[in-house]
Design a protein around this motif. Structure first.
Motif, mmCIF file in Angstrom:
data_model
loop_
_atom_site.group_PDB
_atom_site.id
_atom_site.type_symbol
_atom_site.label_atom_id
_atom_site.label_comp_id
_atom_site.label_asym_id
_atom_site.label_seq_id
_atom_site.Cartn_x
_atom_site.Cartn_y
_atom_site.Cartn_z
ATOM 1 N N CYS A 95 11.357 7.470 3.383
ATOM 2 C CA CYS A 95 10.340 6.632 4.052
ATOM 3 C C CYS A 95 9.120 7.431 4.486
ATOM 4 O O CYS A 95 8.721 7.386 5.652
ATOM 5 C CB CYS A 95 10.942 5.962 5.284
ATOM 6 S SG CYS A 95 12.385 4.999 4.904
ATOM 7 N N TRP B 69 1.612 16.760 3.593
ATOM 8 C CA TRP B 69 2.306 15.626 2.960
ATOM 9 C C TRP B 69 3.824 15.711 3.168
ATOM 10 O O TRP B 69 4.492 14.737 3.472
ATOM 11 C CB TRP B 69 1.986 15.592 1.453
ATOM 12 C CG TRP B 69 2.725 14.491 0.764
ATOM 13 C CD1 TRP B 69 2.488 13.159 0.906
ATOM 14 C CD2 TRP B 69 3.843 14.606 -0.126
ATOM 15 N NE1 TRP B 69 3.381 12.429 0.157
ATOM 16 C CE2 TRP B 69 4.229 13.302 -0.491
ATOM 17 C CE3 TRP B 69 4.556 15.692 -0.659
ATOM 18 C CZ2 TRP B 69 5.285 13.034 -1.350
ATOM 19 C CZ3 TRP B 69 5.600 15.438 -1.516
ATOM 20 C CH2 TRP B 69 5.969 14.123 -1.855
ATOM 21 N N SER C 140 5.549 7.538 -5.818
ATOM 22 C CA SER C 140 5.130 6.463 -4.934
ATOM 23 C C SER C 140 3.891 6.872 -4.134
ATOM 24 O O SER C 140 2.988 6.060 -3.937
ATOM 25 C CB SER C 140 6.326 6.027 -4.088
ATOM 26 O OG SER C 140 6.073 6.070 -2.754
ATOM 27 N N ALA C 141 3.772 8.134 -3.720
ATOM 28 C CA ALA C 141 2.601 8.564 -2.937
ATOM 29 C C ALA C 141 1.332 8.531 -3.775
ATOM 30 O O ALA C 141 0.263 8.169 -3.284
ATOM 31 C CB ALA C 141 2.828 9.977 -2.401
ATOM 32 N N ALA C 142 1.442 8.907 -5.043
ATOM 33 C CA ALA C 142 0.235 9.071 -5.863
ATOM 34 C C ALA C 142 0.037 7.926 -6.842
ATOM 35 O O ALA C 142 -0.945 7.933 -7.596
ATOM 36 C CB ALA C 142 0.319 10.402 -6.618
ATOM 37 N N GLY C 143 0.962 6.950 -6.862
ATOM 38 C CA GLY C 143 0.838 5.843 -7.802
ATOM 39 C C GLY C 143 0.944 6.314 -9.246
ATOM 40 O O GLY C 143 0.203 5.851 -10.117
ATOM 41 N N ALA D 120 -3.470 15.745 -0.527
ATOM 42 C CA ALA D 120 -2.891 15.212 0.710
ATOM 43 C C ALA D 120 -2.340 16.405 1.486
ATOM 44 O O ALA D 120 -1.379 17.049 1.042
ATOM 45 C CB ALA D 120 -1.786 14.210 0.398
ATOM 46 N N TRP E 82 -5.249 10.675 1.281
ATOM 47 C CA TRP E 82 -5.801 11.470 0.175
ATOM 48 C C TRP E 82 -7.254 11.812 0.453
ATOM 49 O O TRP E 82 -7.996 10.996 0.972
ATOM 50 C CB TRP E 82 -5.737 10.662 -1.135
ATOM 51 C CG TRP E 82 -4.343 10.443 -1.629
ATOM 52 C CD1 TRP E 82 -3.658 9.265 -1.623
ATOM 53 C CD2 TRP E 82 -3.483 11.412 -2.227
ATOM 54 N NE1 TRP E 82 -2.413 9.449 -2.175
ATOM 55 C CE2 TRP E 82 -2.279 10.759 -2.548
ATOM 56 C CE3 TRP E 82 -3.593 12.775 -2.506
ATOM 57 C CZ2 TRP E 82 -1.199 11.413 -3.147
ATOM 58 C CZ3 TRP E 82 -2.524 13.427 -3.096
ATOM 59 C CH2 TRP E 82 -1.347 12.752 -3.404
ATOM 60 N N PRO F 57 5.316 8.154 5.163
ATOM 61 C CA PRO F 57 4.139 7.288 5.305
ATOM 62 C C PRO F 57 3.173 7.513 4.135
ATOM 63 O O PRO F 57 3.218 8.555 3.481
ATOM 64 C CB PRO F 57 3.502 7.770 6.617
ATOM 65 C CG PRO F 57 4.059 9.126 6.858
ATOM 66 C CD PRO F 57 5.386 9.219 6.161
ATOM 67 N N SER F 58 2.289 6.534 3.880
ATOM 68 C CA SER F 58 1.303 6.705 2.799
ATOM 69 C C SER F 58 0.414 7.895 3.118
ATOM 70 O O SER F 58 -0.037 8.032 4.253
ATOM 71 C CB SER F 58 0.396 5.490 2.686
ATOM 72 O OG SER F 58 1.154 4.401 2.398
ATOM 73 N N PRO F 59 0.165 8.744 2.143
ATOM 74 C CA PRO F 59 -0.627 9.942 2.440
ATOM 75 C C PRO F 59 -2.109 9.622 2.613
ATOM 76 O O PRO F 59 -2.598 8.623 2.095
ATOM 77 C CB PRO F 59 -0.428 10.807 1.198
ATOM 78 C CG PRO F 59 -0.025 9.877 0.120
ATOM 79 C CD PRO F 59 0.616 8.689 0.753
#
Ligand SMILES: O=C(O)CCC(=O)C(=O)O
Ligand SMILES: [Fe+2]
Length: 268
Positions: free
Chosen positions: A37, A57, A114-117, A54, A43, A39-41
């Motif tokens: 889980c 991170w 997931s962080a970087a798509g 990030a 960037w 959190p969204s970084p």
């Protein structure tokens, strides 16, 4: 006794397996990283299209768990002239010979994806540098999808981008110098991946004045011991280069996972 005789004697001798002592961690299971889980970084794009960083991170506890997992397996590393490396995911080829990643690296790859798509990475190269060691300007080349994520552990270091080989050889300043603090994640793709070269100079001190992202608002207190006259002394550093090797029919592996990059000329 000559070398041939020594080798013959070694081959004839019964194999003796070293018995690990009780405080030896060689036989212990690798640790999970606890990355479910994050959190969204936040960037930051820093002066080069398609390169983003990030900072902070990775949680410190996960950094420590990765380092312990790597130190448990010294046999995975090979020593090169200026660093040690360990490859996970198989020989990128061609032909690509895929190998499953250990669970803890799959966990890391899923968090990076997931962080970087990005698509799920399937390949991780670990570089282990002593202070003063680096990597010459290079491109990562066509064996991988045209993006790379670099996770830094243990020490900050300055990472340079160069326009092309002539620029890298010219003695001029790099096109972009980024400070990669420990636990930061750098992701670069497209032009930054395919056209620019990247590398780390072989030096013990990095000049903070020369980077596009000096520590803000000030150098963290934990770095003060390494800071001398505006230069940061490198410590032992690990980097994990996280990528995806396309797995198309032409590359001799599972075509259902085909994700070959489109042919595009991005370089001007
Ligand atoms: O250690 C780094 O940050 C760079 C590693 C790298 O460029 C590579 O593995 O191709
Ligand atoms: Fe590289």
């Amino acid at each position: 006794m000559n070398v041939k005789a020594l080798i013959r004697r070694a081959k004839e001798a019964p194999e003796v397996k070293a018995k690990p002592s009780s405080n030896d961690s060689f036989e212990s299971e690798p640790e999970a990283l606890g990355l479910a889980c994050l959190p969204s970084p936040a960037w930051r794009e820093l002066g080069l299209r398609s390169a983003q960083l990030a900072q902070e991170w990775l949680p410190e506890a996960s950094e420590a768990a990765i380092l312990r997992n790597l130190q448990r397996r010294p046999g995975d590393f090979v020593a090169l002239r200026s660093k040690r490396t360990a490859r996970f995911g198989g020989d990128p080829g061609p032909p690509f010979v895929p190998e499953p990643l250990p669970d803890w690296l799959n966990e890391l790859c899923a968090a990076v994806s997931s962080a970087a798509g990005l698509p799920m990475p399937n390949h991780v190269l670990v570089n282990h540098y002593q202070p003063g060691q680096g990597i010459l300007p290079h491109t990562d080349g066509p064996a991988y999808m045209p993006w790379a994520a670099i996770l830094s552990l243990g020490s900050a270091a300055v990472f340079d981008f160069w326009r092309d080989h002539a620029h890298a050889a010219s003695g001029e300043a790099p096109a972009l110098s980024l400070l990669l603090p420990p636990r930061s994640l750098l992701v670069f793709s497209e032009e930054a991946y395919s056209c620019h070269l990247h590398g780390l100079a072989e030096r013990r001190f990095d000049r903070l004045q020369e980077v596009a992202n000096p520590p803000q608002p000030e150098v963290p207190a934990s770095w003060h011991e390494q800071l001398k006259d505006g230069c940061l002394e490198r410590q032992e550093r690990y980097s994990l280069t996280i990528r995806h090797v396309p797995c198309g029919e032409s590359r001799g592996c599972d075509s259902s996972a085909d994700s070959s990059p489109p042919e595009r000329n991005l370089c001007h």
